[in-house]
Scaffold this motif. Structure first.
Motif, mmCIF file in Angstrom:
data_model
loop_
_atom_site.group_PDB
_atom_site.id
_atom_site.type_symbol
_atom_site.label_atom_id
_atom_site.label_comp_id
_atom_site.label_asym_id
_atom_site.label_seq_id
_atom_site.Cartn_x
_atom_site.Cartn_y
_atom_site.Cartn_z
ATOM 1 N N HIS A 97 0.773 -1.257 0.114
ATOM 2 C CA HIS A 97 -0.084 -0.096 -0.031
ATOM 3 C C HIS A 97 0.871 1.312 0.029
ATOM 4 N N VAL A 98 0.294 2.205 -0.274
ATOM 5 C CA VAL A 98 0.969 3.708 -0.582
ATOM 6 C C VAL A 98 1.025 4.203 0.809
ATOM 7 N N THR A 99 2.472 5.052 1.052
ATOM 8 C CA THR A 99 2.544 5.563 2.041
ATOM 9 C C THR A 99 3.435 6.868 1.693
ATOM 10 N N ALA A 100 3.464 7.908 2.632
ATOM 11 C CA ALA A 100 4.347 8.979 2.050
ATOM 12 C C ALA A 100 5.320 9.509 3.155
ATOM 13 N N SER A 101 6.354 9.723 2.701
ATOM 14 C CA SER A 101 7.319 10.315 4.097
ATOM 15 C C SER A 101 8.228 11.458 3.531
ATOM 16 N N ALA A 102 9.037 11.884 4.269
ATOM 17 C CA ALA A 102 9.766 13.090 4.082
ATOM 18 C C ALA A 102 11.262 13.164 4.832
ATOM 19 N N MET A 103 12.246 13.541 4.165
ATOM 20 C CA MET A 103 13.501 14.192 4.924
ATOM 21 C C MET A 103 13.291 15.360 5.443
ATOM 22 N N GLN B 253 13.849 8.460 7.740
ATOM 23 C CA GLN B 253 12.794 9.662 7.670
ATOM 24 C C GLN B 253 11.469 9.517 8.315
ATOM 25 N N VAL B 254 10.532 10.875 8.423
ATOM 26 C CA VAL B 254 9.341 10.629 9.104
ATOM 27 C C VAL B 254 8.373 10.282 7.981
ATOM 28 N N GLY B 255 7.382 9.958 8.443
ATOM 29 C CA GLY B 255 6.288 9.774 7.313
ATOM 30 C C GLY B 255 5.441 8.301 7.990
ATOM 31 N N GLY B 256 4.705 8.012 6.949
ATOM 32 C CA GLY B 256 3.926 6.897 7.092
ATOM 33 C C GLY B 256 2.563 6.761 6.229
ATOM 34 N N HIS B 257 1.449 6.308 6.873
ATOM 35 C CA HIS B 257 0.088 6.049 6.369
ATOM 36 C C HIS B 257 -0.700 7.133 6.297
ATOM 37 N N GLY B 258 -1.603 7.376 5.189
ATOM 38 C CA GLY B 258 -2.605 8.505 5.222
ATOM 39 C C GLY B 258 -3.772 7.838 6.066
ATOM 40 N N ASP B 259 -4.143 8.981 6.731
ATOM 41 C CA ASP B 259 -5.542 8.725 7.564
ATOM 42 C C ASP B 259 -6.650 8.760 6.635
ATOM 43 N N PRO B 260 -7.792 8.125 7.113
ATOM 44 C CA PRO B 260 -8.817 7.889 6.070
ATOM 45 C C PRO B 260 -9.181 9.252 5.516
ATOM 46 N N GLY B 261 -9.448 9.116 4.352
ATOM 47 C CA GLY B 261 -9.721 10.421 3.484
ATOM 48 C C GLY B 261 -8.746 11.102 2.858
ATOM 49 N N GLU B 262 -7.281 10.928 3.565
ATOM 50 C CA GLU B 262 -6.220 11.510 2.872
ATOM 51 C C GLU B 262 -5.973 11.005 1.655
ATOM 52 N N GLN C 295 0.616 16.089 1.523
ATOM 53 C CA GLN C 295 -0.139 16.367 2.931
ATOM 54 C C GLN C 295 0.020 15.480 3.951
ATOM 55 N N VAL C 296 -0.145 14.052 3.483
ATOM 56 C CA VAL C 296 0.397 13.047 4.283
ATOM 57 C C VAL C 296 1.861 13.222 4.962
ATOM 58 N N ALA C 297 2.788 13.376 4.081
ATOM 59 C CA ALA C 297 4.200 13.707 4.585
ATOM 60 C C ALA C 297 4.293 14.684 5.588
ATOM 61 N N LEU C 298 3.521 15.962 5.221
ATOM 62 C CA LEU C 298 3.445 17.151 6.007
ATOM 63 C C LEU C 298 2.568 17.054 7.536
ATOM 64 N N ARG C 299 1.740 16.152 7.531
ATOM 65 C CA ARG C 299 0.960 15.901 8.860
ATOM 66 C C ARG C 299 1.898 14.958 9.726
ATOM 67 N N GLU C 300 2.444 13.958 8.848
ATOM 68 C CA GLU C 300 3.383 12.933 9.661
ATOM 69 C C GLU C 300 4.436 13.640 10.123
ATOM 70 N N GLY C 301 5.011 14.370 9.366
ATOM 71 C CA GLY C 301 6.360 15.316 9.828
ATOM 72 C C GLY C 301 5.729 15.863 11.082
ATOM 73 N N GLY C 302 4.959 16.826 11.042
ATOM 74 C CA GLY C 302 4.390 17.695 12.258
ATOM 75 C C GLY C 302 4.303 16.916 13.591
#
Length: 184
Positions: free
Chosen positions: A47-53, A75-84, A89-96
């Motif tokens: 499945h798709v995930t998103a991450s960021a350095m 690096q930081v990151g991970g799974h999208g929340d439902p509806g993402e 935006q997933v990388a930004l949320r997870e990073g924060g």
């Protein structure tokens, strides 16, 4: 086709793999996006995930997070929340969430930097699986504001050379790309 899948397919269409292994990962990710009803679903084996350095451009440092499950500095990151549906935006949320940094911005722009399919160890009732990880670079102007989200997930600011010694090959490839960006 859903907006989620089309947006990710558009992102992949603009991306240029740097080697045959990455080209194969892009092809598998494209196949997933074309076939899966929801490519972000954690219940499918790939499945798709998103991450960021995260970088601090002024000092040339990068931020790594200890991932207990993978037993690695990554690096930081991970799974999208439902509806993402937007990987940036997933990388930004997870990073924060994972760093406590609230000033994160795409750097030097919102381009996809790497695509990597990575194995994930089994944990509890969740079997081993794979992430089709879409990777970006985010920057902070406030590196001292970093705060780990939990005690067993420490964070470390490192030079690219130090980070290369601390992490695994697929992340070292991402670091090589970032080193070029930091050099200007």
């Amino acid at each position: 086709m859903s907006t989620s899948r089309q947006g990710c397919l558009d992102l992949l269409a603009r991306f240029r793999p740097r080697n045959p292994a990455e080209a194969a990962d892009v092809a598998r990710t494209r196949e997933l996006l074309e076939a899966a009803e929801d490519p972000w679903l954690r219940s499918i084996p790939l499945h798709v995930t998103a991450s960021a350095m995260i970088v601090h451009p002024k000092s040339g440092r990068v931020l790594l997070r200890w991932h207990q499950r993978q037993r690695a500095w990554l690096q930081v990151g991970g799974h999208g929340d439902p509806g993402e549906i937007d990987p940036m935006q997933v990388a930004l949320r997870e990073g924060g969430e994972e760093t406590g940094l609230h000033d994160l911005v795409p750097w030097p722009d919102a381009s996809l930097v790497q695509v990597a399919i990575v194995p994930v160890n089994a944990k509890g009732d969740e079997p081993a699986h794979e992430h089709a990880d879409l990777r970006f670079v985010l920057a902070t102007a406030e590196p001292g504001a970093v705060r780990p989200e939990k005690p067993n997930a420490p964070l470390r600011w490192l030079t690219v050379a130090q980070a290369n010694e601390a992490t695994e090959p697929n992340v070292r490839e991402m670091l090589a790309r970032i080193e070029g960006l930091l050099a200007g």
